[in-house]
Write an enzyme that holds these catalytic residues in place. Structure first.
Site, PDB file in Angstrom:
ATOM      1  N   ASP A 149      87.163-101.651 -73.728  1.00  0.00           N
ATOM      2  CA  ASP A 149      86.850-102.017 -72.352  1.00  0.00           C
ATOM      3  C   ASP A 149      87.752-103.174 -71.920  1.00  0.00           C
ATOM      4  OD1 ASP A 149      85.613-101.917 -69.928  1.00  0.00           O
ATOM      5  OD2 ASP A 149      83.630-102.504 -70.645  1.00  0.00           O
ATOM      6  N   ASN A 154      83.759 -90.821 -66.824  1.00  0.00           N
ATOM      7  CA  ASN A 154      85.027 -91.337 -66.302  1.00  0.00           C
ATOM      8  C   ASN A 154      85.685 -90.419 -65.268  1.00  0.00           C
ATOM      9  OD1 ASN A 154      86.080 -92.955 -69.410  1.00  0.00           O
ATOM     10  ND2 ASN A 154      84.987 -93.778 -67.641  1.00  0.00           N
TER      11      ASN A 154
END
Length: 232
Positions: A16, A64
């Protein structure tokens, strides 16, 4: 002989902070993803040095797809160009590549390069690098149940049945899951496998990770007392 510290057999990493890394430098998000790939290579090399057998990287989740078409297109193109393009690196460091996720619904060119990379590294006997692409923990469990029902619709399903029908049933459950960029959630990652996984969250953005971060993970893991529901 000095005893080697205990390390995870299987480490899961939620990568991340690529976008924030790029934003801090007034760069496009795509630059962060490219640097993130460089960090992955540093991390897998040190994980191998530490004696970790399996590392699963959360590359692209089932959620995503909600990102902009431009970013998704870039990420799919990056997979096509870099997966097979890094064969020399995989083979130099004896890395076997596997994948986890719903590969069947990916663009054809991405699925093809994934299958080619699996085949091209199948003989490597070092660390196994698992790339979770189009992956979601809930989705994996649903697909595992559906696989079982196709085979044996007449009987009740057990936990053992689900385990044997997950994407990579031969891979041991994850021992530790870590996340970069100080986000403190699993985000649908390895939900079944994480039942007794150790968790740790680190502040550093993913593109800045290197061998020292892997060493820190191993140090943190060695301090944990794992009871698996029992008593120590």
């Amino acid at each position: 002989m000095e005893e080697r510290p205990v390390v995870p057999t299987h480490l899961g990493i939620i990568m991340d902070g690529n976008g924030r890394w790029a934003q801090k430098r007034s760069l496009p998000r795509t630059a962060g993803h490219l640097e993130g790939l460089k960090a992955l290579k540093k991390v897998i090399k040190e994980a191998s040095n530490q004696g970790i057998g399996f590392v699963t990287f959360y590359v692209f989740s089932t959620e995503n797809w909600k990102r902009s078409k431009q970013e998704v297109s870039y990420l799919m193109g990056l997979l096509v160009s870099k997966l097979h393009g890094e064969l020399a690196f995989y083979n130099k460091y004896n890395i076997r590549i596997l994948f986890r996720g719903d590969i069947a619904t990916l663009p054809k060119e991405v699925a093809t390069v994934i299958n080619n990379t699996i085949s091209a590294t199948a003989a490597n006997t070092g660390i196994t690098c698992i790339l979770a692409i189009n992956y979601g923990g809930q989705d994996e469990i649903c697909r595992a149940v559906n696989r079982f029902l196709e085979e044996k619709p007449e009987r009740n399903i057990t936990c053992k049945d689900i385990c044997s029908h997950l994407d990579l049933p031969e891979v041991p459950p994850v021992d530790m899951i870590v996340r970069s960029a100080n986000e403190r959630r699993l985000s649908n990652f390895l939900l079944w496998d994480s039942a007794y996984a150790e968790l740790e969250f680190y502040e550093k953005l993913w593109p800045d990770w290197n061998f020292e971060d892997v060493q820190r993970i191993c140090t943190d893991f060695a301090k944990r007392v794992r009871k698996f529901g029992g008593v120590q």
